[in-house]
Design a protein around this motif. Structure first.
Motif, PDB file in Angstrom:
ATOM      1  N   PHE A  27      -1.070   0.356  11.558  1.00 52.33           N
ATOM      2  CA  PHE A  27       0.050   1.293  11.638  1.00 52.33           C
ATOM      3  C   PHE A  27      -0.093   2.070  12.945  1.00 52.33           C
ATOM      4  O   PHE A  27      -1.208   2.458  13.319  1.00 52.33           O
ATOM      5  N   ARG A  35      -2.174   3.815   6.065  1.00 45.45           N
ATOM      6  CA  ARG A  35      -1.060   4.298   5.236  1.00 45.45           C
ATOM      7  C   ARG A  35      -0.963   5.813   5.245  1.00 45.45           C
ATOM      8  O   ARG A  35       0.035   6.374   4.780  1.00 45.45           O
ATOM      9  N   THR A  72      -2.128  -5.717   8.619  1.00 46.37           N
ATOM     10  CA  THR A  72      -1.272  -4.780   9.338  1.00 46.37           C
ATOM     11  C   THR A  72      -2.001  -3.521   9.772  1.00 46.37           C
ATOM     12  O   THR A  72      -2.813  -2.962   9.043  1.00 46.37           O
ATOM     13  N   PHE A  76      -2.575 -12.572   7.189  1.00 46.32           N
ATOM     14  CA  PHE A  76      -1.751 -11.398   7.514  1.00 46.32           C
ATOM     15  C   PHE A  76      -2.587 -10.128   7.392  1.00 46.32           C
ATOM     16  O   PHE A  76      -3.357  -9.960   6.443  1.00 46.32           O
ATOM     17  N   PRO A 108       4.662   0.009  10.938  1.00 49.41           N
ATOM     18  CA  PRO A 108       3.649  -1.018  10.683  1.00 49.41           C
ATOM     19  C   PRO A 108       3.639  -2.000  11.852  1.00 49.41           C
ATOM     20  O   PRO A 108       4.680  -2.317  12.423  1.00 49.41           O
ATOM     21  N   SER A 156       3.815   7.856   1.964  1.00 48.11           N
ATOM     22  CA  SER A 156       4.274   6.665   2.672  1.00 48.11           C
ATOM     23  C   SER A 156       4.172   5.464   1.746  1.00 48.11           C
ATOM     24  O   SER A 156       3.417   5.467   0.766  1.00 48.11           O
ATOM     25  N   TYR A 179       0.599 -11.783  11.827  1.00 45.95           N
ATOM     26  CA  TYR A 179       0.659 -12.910  10.904  1.00 45.95           C
ATOM     27  C   TYR A 179       0.385 -14.185  11.693  1.00 45.95           C
ATOM     28  O   TYR A 179       0.910 -14.352  12.802  1.00 45.95           O
ATOM     29  N   VAL A 208       0.846  -1.205   0.000  1.00 43.12           N
ATOM     30  CA  VAL A 208       0.000   0.000   0.000  1.00 43.12           C
ATOM     31  C   VAL A 208       0.875   1.246   0.000  1.00 43.12           C
ATOM     32  O   VAL A 208       2.005   1.216   0.478  1.00 43.12           O
ATOM     33  N   ASP A 247      -5.277  -0.850   8.005  1.00 40.73           N
ATOM     34  CA  ASP A 247      -5.340  -0.558   6.570  1.00 40.73           C
ATOM     35  C   ASP A 247      -5.842  -1.809   5.874  1.00 40.73           C
ATOM     36  O   ASP A 247      -5.117  -2.802   5.773  1.00 40.73           O
ATOM     37  N   VAL A 281       6.178   6.476  12.571  1.00 45.45           N
ATOM     38  CA  VAL A 281       5.035   5.634  12.208  1.00 45.45           C
ATOM     39  C   VAL A 281       5.619   4.265  11.904  1.00 45.45           C
ATOM     40  O   VAL A 281       6.632   4.163  11.204  1.00 45.45           O
ATOM     41  N   GLY A 331      -6.211  -2.448   2.977  1.00 44.32           N
ATOM     42  CA  GLY A 331      -5.551  -2.762   1.704  1.00 44.32           C
ATOM     43  C   GLY A 331      -4.352  -3.675   1.874  1.00 44.32           C
ATOM     44  O   GLY A 331      -3.809  -4.172   0.895  1.00 44.32           O
ATOM     45  N   ALA A 332      -3.937  -3.884   3.108  1.00 41.50           N
ATOM     46  CA  ALA A 332      -2.743  -4.698   3.359  1.00 41.50           C
ATOM     47  C   ALA A 332      -3.117  -5.950   4.118  1.00 41.50           C
ATOM     48  O   ALA A 332      -2.556  -6.254   5.156  1.00 41.50           O
ATOM     49  N   CYS A 333      -4.066  -6.683   3.576  1.00 40.30           N
ATOM     50  CA  CYS A 333      -4.558  -7.902   4.225  1.00 40.30           C
ATOM     51  C   CYS A 333      -4.528  -9.035   3.212  1.00 40.30           C
ATOM     52  O   CYS A 333      -5.117  -8.916   2.141  1.00 40.30           O
ATOM     53  N   VAL A 334      -3.838 -10.096   3.552  1.00 42.59           N
ATOM     54  CA  VAL A 334      -3.783 -11.245   2.633  1.00 42.59           C
ATOM     55  C   VAL A 334      -3.987 -12.537   3.426  1.00 42.59           C
ATOM     56  O   VAL A 334      -3.678 -12.598   4.614  1.00 42.59           O
TER      57      VAL A 334
END
Lengths: 272, 272
Positions: free
Chosen positions: B259, B175, B257, B255, B193, A253, B197, A145, B140, B191, B142-145
């Motif tokens: 921030f 982000r 994250t 996973f 992350p 970022s 996990y 991201v 966020d 900042v 957008g940062a998920c898998v």
């Protein structure tokens, strides 16, 4: 086929990337003196050099399928004065090494470029000594991201993912390290996310990550993407410009994560 | 409006989530005895309780816009026996606290649910003493898998994102912490992350993260999503089932994250 191609720019990118990420990815990986260590998919020798530097007492064998990259790897390690490494032209799918040849195996940014990552891991397990470790580091393009985001920067990133998938390769392999290691019959010591985050609190690092690693990585597929019609040339230029800006601007970022896993070959026969 | 609603299940989720993520999110946050600390958007008191537990020598004021959740927060902190906290019904956009009232401010999972997160940060800076810190923790989406992935599990996740965006709120705010803190006039200390996990190496943790935090969070928007036609009911059920399976299966991984940022209110007037 390697989605990012075999250009001078890609060689430079791989070498710079390895230095920027050295601590993040290599910390915790230390081999006993005298170990025989195999690096699979050494490419231009970027990670090989770090293995040599950080483990001066080991004997490294580094293999790759690209003779062109092996030549560059030879130059890279020779220029740095490392003599404890032997480079060999081999296909990881069938290395022809005798079973149980190595104490440890190291693989970095390789599974994502293979047709059959699981078969590769099975071959690695075969040539690893019982009790030996396999260390594997792979990214996951689904966990990336940045801000400011733009439609076009999203498009170029998605196009990279699509291009790699169309080759039959897996830009999302990071999240699959645990199942892959298990399926290959390793005891999994651990899998950990290794996230890289940058903002203008550390502007040089942010710029390095975005503009030395990410932008050239994405831009390596420009020709195929535009030819395929996935993204127009105009949107591509805008998307790359926007990504470059993420690395340069003072209110931006960037986050990406690799995953690092360590598997151990079981000592007891039958425990697979 | 809070995208996840005000149900008993959501209360339970928020309390369980805070305990599962305590070390990840609270480590490094320690306030000197005697500090006056404001928690903004305390909800049901999940993070409030941890602030009390980890900082017994401070005086906490915790505010929220929901009277219903404040009642639950009162019960939660009373049941745990914490007496160093005062709960108040306030809107973060206009708290009516005198300027420079607090030594420190703590905000967790709040900016993502606001119409104007930047304005909220500006208000927080106003009521913070010069040299005081603002700690802010946001996810966020957008940062998920996860793996195994399925079309339907992807659909329910995307529908959560869309639903939150349609309220005018930002599921991608993590982000943006750095630019937001800068724009609000804070000196940004850092900042970082804070990725979580899980895989079957730690099956209870994997199950907790997926099935106590993620699944109920996604499932909280089921009604709106199906009514809006974003996902069919059949696909929703399949998507949730697939996500539950990620938390239960022995060859899966997850996973996500957050921030965590720390901003300092500049001491010198004019430095904004």
């Amino acid at each position: 086929m390697y989605v990012h191609g075999y250009s001078n720019r890609e060689t430079q990118r791989l070498l710079e990337q390895s230095l920027i990420l050295e601590e993040l990815l290599h910390s915790g990986t230390r081999y006993s003196d005298g170990s025989k260590v195999l690096e699979v998919g050494c490419g231009v020798g970027a990670q090989t050099s770090l293995l040599c530097k950080r483990n001066p007492g080991i004997a490294i064998t580094a293999i790759d399928i690209s003779e062109q990259y092996l030549k560059q790897a030879q130059k890279v390690v020779s220029d740095l004065g490392y003599s404890n490494v032997e480079l060999m032209h081999k296909d990881v799918m069938n290395t022809a090494f005798p079973d149980e040849s190595f104490n440890h195996i190291f693989v970095c940014f390789v599974l994502e470029h293979l047709d059959k990552p699981l078969d590769a891991l099975v071959e690695m397990k075969k040539i690893l000594k019982p009790g030996g470790t396999l260390t594997v580091i792979e990214g996951d393009h689904g966990a990336c991201v940045w801000s400011p985001w733009s439609e076009e920067s999203g498009q170029v990133w998605d196009a990279l993912i699509k291009t790699q998938q169309e080759l039959g390769h897996d830009p999302f392999v990071g999240r699959k390290l645990y199942p892959l290691l298990m399926d290959a019959g390793f005891d999994v010591d651990c899998v950990l996310p290794k996230g890289v985050y940058g903002d203008h609190n550390n502007p040089l690092f942010l710029d390095d990550v975005v503009n030395q690693i990410i932008v050239p990585m994405v831009d390596s597929v420009k020709k195929q993407v535009i030819k395929s019609g996935k993204v127009t040339e105009q949107n591509w230029e805008k998307g790359i410009k926007d990504l470059i800006h993420v690395g340069k601007a003072d209110r931006s970022s960037f986050f990406y994560t690799w995953f690092k896993g360590v598997g151990v070959k079981p000592s007891l026969p039958g425990k697979v």
